[in-house]
Design a protein around this motif. Structure first.
Motif, mmCIF file in Angstrom:
data_model
loop_
_atom_site.group_PDB
_atom_site.id
_atom_site.type_symbol
_atom_site.label_atom_id
_atom_site.label_comp_id
_atom_site.label_asym_id
_atom_site.label_seq_id
_atom_site.Cartn_x
_atom_site.Cartn_y
_atom_site.Cartn_z
ATOM 1 N N ASN A 146 1.006 -1.224 -0.040
ATOM 2 C CA ASN A 146 -0.114 0.148 -0.014
ATOM 3 C C ASN A 146 0.950 1.361 0.111
ATOM 4 O O ASN A 146 1.525 1.577 0.883
ATOM 5 C CB ASN A 146 -0.927 -0.033 1.116
ATOM 6 C CG ASN A 146 -1.950 0.997 1.103
ATOM 7 O OD1 ASN A 146 -2.221 1.817 0.206
ATOM 8 N ND2 ASN A 146 -2.865 1.027 2.070
ATOM 9 N N ALA A 147 1.243 1.865 -1.092
ATOM 10 C CA ALA A 147 1.575 3.261 -1.242
ATOM 11 C C ALA A 147 0.812 4.283 -0.891
ATOM 12 O O ALA A 147 0.044 4.418 0.145
ATOM 13 C CB ALA A 147 2.422 3.415 -2.490
ATOM 14 N N SER A 148 0.849 5.166 -1.821
ATOM 15 C CA SER A 148 -0.084 6.397 -1.850
ATOM 16 C C SER A 148 -0.199 7.017 -3.070
ATOM 17 O O SER A 148 0.906 7.164 -3.817
ATOM 18 C CB SER A 148 0.181 7.169 -0.444
ATOM 19 O OG SER A 148 -0.202 8.671 -0.695
ATOM 20 N N ILE A 149 -1.137 8.311 -3.298
ATOM 21 C CA ILE A 149 -0.742 8.952 -4.282
ATOM 22 C C ILE A 149 0.460 9.823 -4.015
ATOM 23 O O ILE A 149 1.013 10.708 -5.192
ATOM 24 C CB ILE A 149 -2.251 9.984 -4.355
ATOM 25 C CG1 ILE A 149 -2.165 10.869 -5.616
ATOM 26 C CG2 ILE A 149 -2.156 10.849 -3.124
ATOM 27 C CD1 ILE A 149 -3.347 11.805 -5.879
ATOM 28 N N SER A 151 3.060 8.822 -3.695
ATOM 29 C CA SER A 151 4.246 7.971 -4.526
ATOM 30 C C SER A 151 4.680 8.681 -5.747
ATOM 31 O O SER A 151 5.634 8.478 -6.280
ATOM 32 C CB SER A 151 3.980 6.495 -4.686
ATOM 33 O OG SER A 151 2.825 6.301 -5.578
ATOM 34 N N LYS A 166 6.632 6.982 0.750
ATOM 35 C CA LYS A 166 5.728 6.505 -0.234
ATOM 36 C C LYS A 166 6.471 6.493 -1.422
ATOM 37 O O LYS A 166 6.239 5.501 -2.308
ATOM 38 C CB LYS A 166 4.436 7.222 -0.260
ATOM 39 C CG LYS A 166 3.716 7.203 0.991
ATOM 40 C CD LYS A 166 3.368 5.643 1.319
ATOM 41 C CE LYS A 166 2.223 5.491 2.664
ATOM 42 N NZ LYS A 166 1.815 4.159 2.715
ATOM 43 N N HIS A 167 7.287 7.331 -1.775
ATOM 44 C CA HIS A 167 8.089 7.315 -3.029
ATOM 45 C C HIS A 167 8.848 6.132 -3.061
ATOM 46 O O HIS A 167 9.201 5.438 -4.032
ATOM 47 C CB HIS A 167 8.899 8.577 -3.161
ATOM 48 C CG HIS A 167 8.245 9.570 -4.023
ATOM 49 N ND1 HIS A 167 6.994 10.381 -3.326
ATOM 50 C CD2 HIS A 167 8.299 10.086 -5.370
ATOM 51 C CE1 HIS A 167 6.687 11.167 -4.325
ATOM 52 N NE2 HIS A 167 7.498 11.296 -5.358
ATOM 53 N N LEU A 170 7.640 2.747 -3.769
ATOM 54 C CA LEU A 170 7.347 2.360 -5.393
ATOM 55 C C LEU A 170 8.747 1.943 -5.829
ATOM 56 O O LEU A 170 8.836 0.901 -6.826
ATOM 57 C CB LEU A 170 6.800 3.923 -5.977
ATOM 58 C CG LEU A 170 6.749 3.730 -7.460
ATOM 59 C CD1 LEU A 170 5.823 2.563 -7.920
ATOM 60 C CD2 LEU A 170 6.169 5.150 -8.023
ATOM 61 N N CYS A 189 1.804 -2.529 -6.334
ATOM 62 C CA CYS A 189 1.545 -1.726 -5.274
ATOM 63 C C CYS A 189 -0.047 -0.815 -5.653
ATOM 64 O O CYS A 189 -0.053 -0.811 -6.941
ATOM 65 C CB CYS A 189 2.490 -0.637 -4.800
ATOM 66 S SG CYS A 189 3.015 0.474 -5.779
ATOM 67 N N SER A 191 -2.007 3.000 -5.040
ATOM 68 C CA SER A 191 -1.665 4.140 -4.630
ATOM 69 C C SER A 191 -2.973 5.203 -4.366
ATOM 70 O O SER A 191 -3.395 5.720 -5.347
ATOM 71 C CB SER A 191 -0.601 4.889 -5.467
ATOM 72 O OG SER A 191 0.835 4.338 -5.481
ATOM 73 N N ASN A 248 2.163 0.220 -10.293
ATOM 74 C CA ASN A 248 1.680 0.843 -9.155
ATOM 75 C C ASN A 248 0.509 1.420 -9.907
ATOM 76 O O ASN A 248 0.079 2.222 -10.578
ATOM 77 C CB ASN A 248 2.336 2.199 -9.175
ATOM 78 C CG ASN A 248 2.008 3.384 -8.201
ATOM 79 O OD1 ASN A 248 1.409 2.815 -7.374
ATOM 80 N ND2 ASN A 248 2.373 4.345 -8.166
ATOM 81 N N VAL A 250 -2.819 3.448 -9.411
ATOM 82 C CA VAL A 250 -3.215 4.665 -8.823
ATOM 83 C C VAL A 250 -4.704 4.622 -8.746
ATOM 84 O O VAL A 250 -5.246 4.709 -9.633
ATOM 85 C CB VAL A 250 -2.776 5.922 -9.499
ATOM 86 C CG1 VAL A 250 -3.050 7.241 -8.761
ATOM 87 C CG2 VAL A 250 -1.015 6.059 -9.604
#
Length: 262
Positions: A146-149, A151, A166-167, A170, A189, A191, A248, A250
């Protein structure tokens, strides 16, 4: 629900940060589709309640601090001892940080290390030990982080350490996807944009208490629901996504594509 619809029938999954929010929603969806789930978290009361709600014959709770390698090793060992294998690893646990710092000049190094130890080290440990178990058992598994926007963006008025972490996730996903693909193990992942979870609520509360409340750009679009993200994680966990590795995904209702630079 018929077995033909249960796309995770017979699969065994671990979900870190599974006691609430996105993790809880994902656990519910996984169980609904036939998987056995180990919920890992540091919220013991909530984790036990979530496992009980899903059914103790289908879900189990185990305390795990993902920044601790011993905890993660024990989590993997417990899962294999209990269910015999591991097919899916959802590295979901994450933190904002204890300090809201919008400027690198205000960065608290101890807090930075705390965020990185959970959000990046924790994900790396999850991938390390889950993939070892999968390779040893010749399981072509799926690992999702689980990353994020955050990232892909750097200007959301979010805590510096959080955005950096979060970067890093990725990069971690892309590097490990390359290494593990030869074993048939996929690493992807998700995001998410702003999701209505306890984590986001705690951050908003901190902002409202701050004497310098930023104009959070992420608040300019509607909040997603945890189940919206759970559906994407489910897709990446299932055989429907066998062609996806190092991706990734999104999930932000197009915000990152359509936003206008300020």
């Amino acid at each position: 629900m018929t077995s033909s619809y249960q796309k995770l029938q017979g699969k065994v999954a671990i979900i870190t940060g599974g006691a609430s929010g996105i993790g809880e929603a994902t656990a519910c969806l996984f169980v609904e589709h036939g998987a056995s789930v180990v919920i890992a978290d540091v919220q013991d009361t909530k984790g036990i309640e979530t496992a009980s709600k899903l059914g103790l014959h289908l879900a189990t709770y185990m305390h795990c601090d993902v920044s601790s390698e011993l905890d993660v090793e024990n989590l993997i060992a417990f899962t294999i001892q209990t269910y015999g294998k591991l097919d899916i690893m959802f590295n979901n646990a994450g933190v904002w940080g204890k300090v809201i710092a919008q400027d690198v000049r205000d960065m608290d190094v101890e807090d930075f290390n705390y965020v990185m130890s959970t959000n990046v080290r924790g994900m790396a440990l999850g991938i390390k030990h889950a993939s070892k178990a999968m390779v040893e058992a010749n399981i072509k598994g799926s690992i999702i982080c689980n990353a994020s926007i955050s990232s892909i963006l750097g200007d959301l008025d979010l805590p510096l350490a959080y955005t950096v972490s979060k970067h890093a996730i990725l990069g971690l996903v892309r590097a490990t996807a390359s290494q593990l693909g030869k074993f048939g193990i996929r690493v992807n992942c998700v995001s998410p944009g702003a999701v209505h979870t306890p984590l986001l609520s705690s951050y908003i509360h901190e902002l409202s208490s701050s004497t310098c409340m930023p104009s959070t750009k992420a608040s300019q679009y509607s909040l997603l629901k945890p189940v919206d993200i759970a559906k994407a994680v489910f897709f990446l966990a299932s055989d429907d996504s066998t062609a996806m590795n190092g991706t990734n995904l999104v999930l932000d209702e197009g915000y990152s594509s359509m936003r206008v630079a300020m």
